[in-house]
Design a protein around this motif. Structure first.
Motif, short mmCIF file in Angstrom:
data_model
loop_
_atom_site.label_atom_id
_atom_site.label_comp_id
_atom_site.label_asym_id
_atom_site.label_seq_id
_atom_site.Cartn_x
_atom_site.Cartn_y
_atom_site.Cartn_z
N LYS B 91 0.83 -1.22 0.00
CA LYS B 91 0.00 0.00 0.00
C LYS B 91 0.86 1.27 0.00
N ILE B 92 0.41 2.31 -0.71
CA ILE B 92 1.01 3.65 -0.63
C ILE B 92 -0.04 4.56 0.00
N ILE B 93 0.34 5.15 1.15
CA ILE B 93 -0.64 5.97 1.87
C ILE B 93 -0.12 7.40 1.99
N THR B 94 -0.84 8.32 1.39
CA THR B 94 -0.43 9.74 1.46
C THR B 94 -1.25 10.44 2.51
N GLU B 95 -0.56 11.04 3.47
CA GLU B 95 -1.25 11.71 4.58
C GLU B 95 -1.93 12.99 4.09
N ASN B 96 -1.23 13.74 3.24
CA ASN B 96 -1.73 15.05 2.84
C ASN B 96 -1.33 15.33 1.40
N ASN B 97 -2.34 15.59 0.55
CA ASN B 97 -2.07 15.84 -0.87
C ASN B 97 -1.26 17.09 -1.14
N ASP B 98 -1.35 18.06 -0.21
CA ASP B 98 -0.57 19.28 -0.42
C ASP B 98 0.93 19.02 -0.27
N ASP B 99 1.26 18.13 0.66
CA ASP B 99 2.67 17.79 0.85
C ASP B 99 3.19 16.96 -0.30
N CYS B 100 2.33 16.09 -0.81
CA CYS B 100 2.75 15.17 -1.85
C CYS B 100 1.60 14.97 -2.83
N PRO B 101 1.53 15.85 -3.84
CA PRO B 101 0.38 15.77 -4.75
C PRO B 101 0.37 14.53 -5.64
N ARG B 102 1.53 13.90 -5.83
CA ARG B 102 1.51 12.68 -6.64
C ARG B 102 2.63 11.75 -6.19
N TYR B 103 2.29 10.48 -6.11
CA TYR B 103 3.30 9.49 -5.71
C TYR B 103 3.09 8.23 -6.52
N SER B 104 4.07 7.94 -7.37
CA SER B 104 4.00 6.70 -8.15
C SER B 104 5.09 5.77 -7.64
N GLY B 105 4.74 4.51 -7.49
CA GLY B 105 5.73 3.57 -6.99
C GLY B 105 5.58 2.22 -7.64
N CYS B 106 6.69 1.49 -7.75
CA CYS B 106 6.57 0.15 -8.31
C CYS B 106 7.61 -0.78 -7.69
N ILE B 107 7.34 -2.06 -7.76
CA ILE B 107 8.22 -3.06 -7.16
C ILE B 107 8.76 -3.98 -8.23
N ILE B 108 10.05 -4.22 -8.18
CA ILE B 108 10.66 -5.22 -9.06
C ILE B 108 11.44 -6.18 -8.18
N LYS B 109 11.23 -7.46 -8.41
CA LYS B 109 11.86 -8.45 -7.54
C LYS B 109 12.95 -9.22 -8.26
N ASN B 110 13.81 -9.83 -7.44
CA ASN B 110 14.86 -10.72 -7.94
C ASN B 110 15.80 -10.04 -8.93
N ILE B 111 16.26 -8.92 -8.51
CA ILE B 111 17.18 -8.20 -9.37
C ILE B 111 18.60 -8.46 -8.89
N LYS B 112 19.57 -8.44 -9.79
CA LYS B 112 20.95 -8.64 -9.37
C LYS B 112 21.66 -7.29 -9.47
N VAL B 113 22.06 -6.80 -8.30
CA VAL B 113 22.76 -5.50 -8.30
C VAL B 113 24.22 -5.74 -8.62
N THR B 114 24.71 -5.03 -9.62
CA THR B 114 26.10 -5.20 -10.05
C THR B 114 26.78 -3.83 -10.12
N GLU B 115 27.94 -3.82 -10.72
CA GLU B 115 28.54 -2.55 -11.08
C GLU B 115 27.91 -2.10 -12.38
N SER B 116 27.85 -0.80 -12.60
CA SER B 116 27.31 -0.32 -13.87
C SER B 116 28.29 -0.57 -15.00
N SER B 117 27.76 -0.49 -16.21
CA SER B 117 28.65 -0.58 -17.37
C SER B 117 29.62 0.59 -17.35
#
Ligand SMILES: [Zn+2]
Lengths: 343, 678
Positions: B91-117
């Protein structure tokens, strides 16, 4: 015959006195004396020689006339000789040096401020001033600096202890609103004055410096009028041959805004290592723009009816550029070796 | 903001070399700071004015370059990822729209963190960023590319399957990514899980929830936070980050979902496969109403003074992303969501002229005259005073308005000080209450340069508390020390400044201004006792004059006596002199002399005051012409000789009439001042 003689005597007399007045030295005296009474060829000798050709009955009168002239000439020459000799006796060496009479100078910044003022006075501008300790309202809010906008950070501000909302003015722009409140358009005014920014002292920064603000508000004023006015000013100040360039910029109290450059008067863009323009050919001089409608409203002027432009420039900056001063601190050290070169 | 010229080409096609690009950027309104070469690629550092947060990215700059020159081709990247909102137990719960008028979020699982190219690492380094790991680097890459700050959390550190966007409590604390510990309160907006803060919203993530090489599942945040809240919090903790810098200036509220898609595209690219999106939700409750501006079609020409065809103006606005609706005599203009700086038609003019070219502005002198009567009394006063003093050998000084406490102490109680809340240092902490310390420092500077004499003046404002208000007063201070006149081959002696010479100069200065002043004995603690005078005009004190106390001089390292005149310009400017021809007296005047002995402790001021109070008829002036002290005088007496001038306006005075007046006047003087005739 006698009349010819009279004429001749008169003209010799005139010539003699003319010459005598010019005599300032013994050498010259000798020449004049020779010229008139030399036994061989002096003017008087010549006249005397001529007497022998006169009819007998005229000779006594002619002789008398010539004699009279001779006496006059001799007396005058004697007088002149005496005065020349006396003069020589108590002569003073007037090539001895004159005395150092102390002379001061106006401060260069005052001199330049005056230079700027006179250009604008010539264009019919008024001169105004405002307090150096300003309210935050006039320094920021009335000039459309929103309370929590980063634009306020651009001018590091000194605040006054024990006074809510009082600051050392960071620019002369507050005078714009103060002047609009007390005058109705058409408005033409400049406001020179002292301003403050929280900058440590170094060659190019000073917590105290001076600005000149300009404001013109009337019917149908447009952005090209701003360019015309500033071009005229900059050419008057830096010289007819400088070119003026406008670049887009941002100030909360003008819209559109322009940064104004002049072409480099040192190298004209030909020197890639130029100390002033760094090879760009242009020198940044001042900020300007059309007065923001919110600012006009804050000055009780209807932006639908009137429009205007404003500009502000640093006096130290234009002084340094024009007079080749490389260190801002020189203005405030008041070393007489600096002060006595200008003003 | 640093622009990598090679990376910029991924978004816009252009043939310009770096100098050409720099010139183009300048005409668009960028201030070029410097150009450096980073491993063969030119990087242009630009300063971006606070009104243009949409320029704080490579794409943003490319977009504006296209508007400036449509021949340059803008390259849009189509998002491969197309997200649709779906809920699960997160869940994403925004207490007050004035503080945070928009919040987009997403989850990605099983990722392998490496060094960048190495390519990404090089790019980030060229832009002044430090590569961390493939995921953190992507969030920075997105920031530098599109300008919108995102934050990526380690999902395992988010407890309770929820994200709360809320104000912090007083008891809460957070350790930031830079390992700084912050005590929070209700002024801070935070991102929290079910019980603890994870990040300072829009400023910096928390140390504990950051992505590391151990991270497997991630939560990507792309949101818009209230600029004022971010700014206040960032200032409170003295932190400015790439994220807070952008949120403070305003971000594009419509871009957050698009940005997450672009982020996922980048992740997919970096791992070379399409990751599964486990969750996506977009909290965007308050409807966004774009800014609408009405502008008459004649306005661009009228306000700029350039002839611009309405069609041209409209084209420019369209290229800049503004939608225009033709309403016959005017346009209705819809401002794109990324242009947070546009409110009114004047803002549109700047855009039109900027793209049309500031170089195309005409140069026209306005024909405006005002009926304002221009008189500047202080300017005139300053000019006359300045000219007089300069001709008499004085240099003008200009000093800072700041004093240290000790400078002000000399002149007034410190309760009257105007202090600076945030001074540059103790030496600059108080507004000056006198111009004297400044000129003393200048004297000291010049004496160090082995100058024998210094004669200075300064015009300036001084400050004091007056009835709980700040009083600013315009002052003129004149100071002299050392030699008044140097010896020469004719006058063999040096003449040093003394108070008589100094008083004469000051008196002549006022004569120059047609102001009649008197110097009246006074009691001023910073002058040597007996040397201090008030300068009086029409019973009003307009300044002081005297010799400065030795102890003050020595504080400023000056050995010789310093003569000071301290003049209140506000008072002087009130004194009016009317220029009108007065008849002068044509009848001869008569002079009478009087020599007498007087007690040493009676000063000249007493004599002057007495004469002025007796006011003998027909006396028009008097003068002291001799003073003798010492041998031949009775003990404790000095001998003075004065002359008195008598004159009548309508006749020649008879001798016996003058004698009658003069004798009775002298008798009165003798009686009142206990004089003895000499
Ligand atoms: Zn140059």
């Amino acid at each position: 015959m006698i009349n010819d003689l009279k004429n001749e005597i008169e003209s010799v007399k005139d010539l003699f006195f003319k010459e005598v007045r010019k005599v300032k030295s013994v050498d010259k005296f000798k020449i004049v004396k020779e010229q008139f009474i030399s036994r061989k060829k002096g003017f008087l000798t010549n006249i005397l020689k001529g007497l022998k050709d006169f009819p007998k009955e005229d000779k006594p009168l002619a002789g008398k006339l010539v004699n009279k002239l001779k006496i006059q000439v001799e007396e005058e020459l004697e007088k002149l000789e005496k005065s020349l000799i006396n003069k020589k006796e108590d002569s003073i060496d007037y090539s001895l040096p004159e005395f150092d009479s102390p002379l001061g100078r106006n401060h260069l910044l005052s001199y330049v401020k005056n230079e700027v003022e006179e250009i604008f006075i010539g264009m019919g501008y008024d001169i105004a001033d405002g307090p150096e300790i300003e309210t935050e309202y006039y320094n920021f809010t009335a000039l459309n600096f929103l309370e929590h906008h980063p634009a306020r950070d651009e001018q590091d501000t000194f605040f006054i202890k024990n006074f809510e909302n009082r600051v050392l003015r960071t620019h002369t722009s507050p005078v714009q609103v103060r002047y609009m409140e007390n005058n109705t358009p058409p408005i033409k005014v400049i406001a020179p004055g002292r301003v403050f920014r929280k900058d440590e002292v170094d060659a190019t920064h000073s917590p105290v410096f001076h600005q000149v603000e300009g404001l013109l508000v009337a019917k149908d004023i447009n952005f090209s009028h701003l360019k015309g006015t500033l071009s005229f000013f900059l050419k008057s100040f830096f010289g007819k041959s400088v070119d003026v360039r406008f670049r887009p910029s941002f100030f909360p109290f003008t819209e559109p805004s322009a940064e104004v450059d002049v072409s480099c008067f040192l190298c004209n863009g030909t020197d890639s290592h130029c100390k002033i323009c760094k090879g760009t050919g242009w020198i940044e001089i001042l900020g300007s723009g059309m007065v923001h409608p919110e600012v006009l409203k804050n000055g009780n002027i209807d932006p639908e009816e009137f429009s205007g432009f404003a500009f502000g420039m640093g006096i130290e900056r234009i002084t340094m550029l024009k007079y080749g001063i490389h260190d801002l601190r020189m203005f405030y050290e008041n070393d007489i070796r600096f002060l006595n070169q200008f003003g | 903001m640093k622009i990598n010229t090679k990376y910029l080409k991924e978004f816009i096609k252009f043939e310009l070399d770096t100098i050409g690009l720099k010139n183009l950027l300048e005409t668009m309104g960028f201030e070029i700071e410097e150009i450096v070469n980073h491993n063969g690629i030119d990087v242009i550092e630009v300063e971006i004015t606070p009104n243009r947060p949409d320029w704080l990215s490579h794409y943003g700059i490319a977009r504006d370059m296209y508007a400036k020159n449509p021949e340059l081709k803008l390259i849009e990247r189509k998002n491969k990822t197309q997200l649709k909102g779906f809920n699960n137990d997160f869940k994403i719960i925004t207490e007050n729209n004035d503080d945070c008028p928009r919040y987009s979020g997403c989850i990605i699982k099983n990722i392998k963190v490496t060094e960048s190219s190495s390519e990404i690492k090089e790019l980030l380094v060229s832009l002044g960023l430090r590569p961390i790991n493939s995921i953190v680097d992507i969030s920075n890459l997105i920031l530098m590319t599109y300008g919108h700050p995102i934050h990526i959390f380690d999902l395992d550190k988010i407890k309770g399957n929820q994200i709360n966007i809320r104000r912090a409590n007083k008891e809460e604390k957070i350790k930031l990514l830079d390992e700084q510990n912050i005590e929070l309160n209700e002024n801070f907006l935070i991102i929290a899980d079910e019980n603890k803060p994870l990040a300072l919203a829009g400023i910096m993530g928390g140390f504990d929830s950051g992505v590391t090489y151990d991270t497997k599942d991630i939560f990507i945040e792309s949101a818009v936070f209230n600029p004022i809240v971010v700014r206040k919090s960032a200032r409170k903790i003295g932190l400015s980050t790439d994220a807070s810098f952008r949120f403070e200036r305003g971000t594009d509220i419509l871009c957050t979902k698009d940005i997450i898609e672009k982020t996922i595209d980048e992740i997919n690219k970096s791992v070379n496969k399409t990751m599964n999106v486990d969750y996506f939700f977009d909290v965007f409750e308050k409807e966004f109403i774009p800014q609408k501006v009405i502008m008459e079609k004649t306005f661009p020409s009228k306000y700029s003074g350039i002839d611009i065809e309405p069609k041209e103006s409209e084209n420019i606005l369209n290229r800049l992303g503004f939608e225009t609706t033709d309403k016959n005599t005017y346009w209705e203009v819809i401002v794109p969501s990324y242009r947070v700086d546009i409110y009114g038609k004047q803002d549109l003019i700047e855009e039109i002229v900027r793209i049309y070219g500031y170089d195309n502005l005409n140069s026209v002198l306005p024909e405006v005259s005002t009926d304002k009567i221009k008189k500047w009394p202080v300017r005139e006063l300053r000019r006359n005073i300045g000219q007089f003093l300069v001709n008499n050998g004085a240099y003008e000084a200009i000093n800072y308005s700041f004093h240290k406490r000790e400078d002000n102490e000399i002149f007034a109680d410190e309760k009257l000080n105007i202090e600076i809340k945030n001074p540059l240092g103790l030496d600059f902490s108080i507004m000056r209450n006198s111009l004297i310390p400044g000129v003393l420092k200048n004297i000291s500077t010049n004496i160090n340069q082995s100058l024998k004499s210094v004669f200075l003046y300064e015009f300036g404002s001084i400050f004091a508390l007056d009835n709980k208000e700040i009083l600013q007063t315009n002052m003129l201070t004149i100071a002299a020390t050392g030699l008044y006149n140097k010896n020469n081959w004719k006058t063999k002696d040096n003449i040093k400044w003394d108070l008589f010479i100094f008083k004469s100069v000051i008196s002549k200065l006022f004569s120059r201004l047609f102001i009649n002043v008197e110097f009246i004995r006074s009691d001023i603690n910073y002058y040597i006792n007996g040397t201090e005078f008030d300068i009086i005009c029409d019973n009003i004190k307009i300044g002081t004059i005297g010799i400065l106390e030795d102890s003050i001089c020595s504080t400023y390292k000056i050995d010789d006596p310093v003569f000071i005149a301290d003049i209140n310009i506000e008072k002087v400017k009130e004194i009016k002199h009317e220029f009108k021809l007065k008849k002068w007296n044509v009848f001869p005047s008569t002079k009478r002399d009087f020599s007498f002995f007087i007690d040493k402790d009676k000063n000249y001021e007493n004599i002057k005051m007495l004469i002025n109070s007796i006011k003998p008829e027909k006396l028009i002036s008097f003068e002291l012409f001799d003073l003798y002290e010492g041998k031949g005088n009775p003990d404790d007496k000095i001998s003075l000789s004065m002359s008195f001038i008598y004159q009548d306006e309508s006749k020649t005075l008879e001798n016996n009439e003058v004698n009658r007046i003069h004798d009775s006047f002298i008798e009165e003087m003798i009686g009142k001042l206990e004089l003895t005739r000499r």
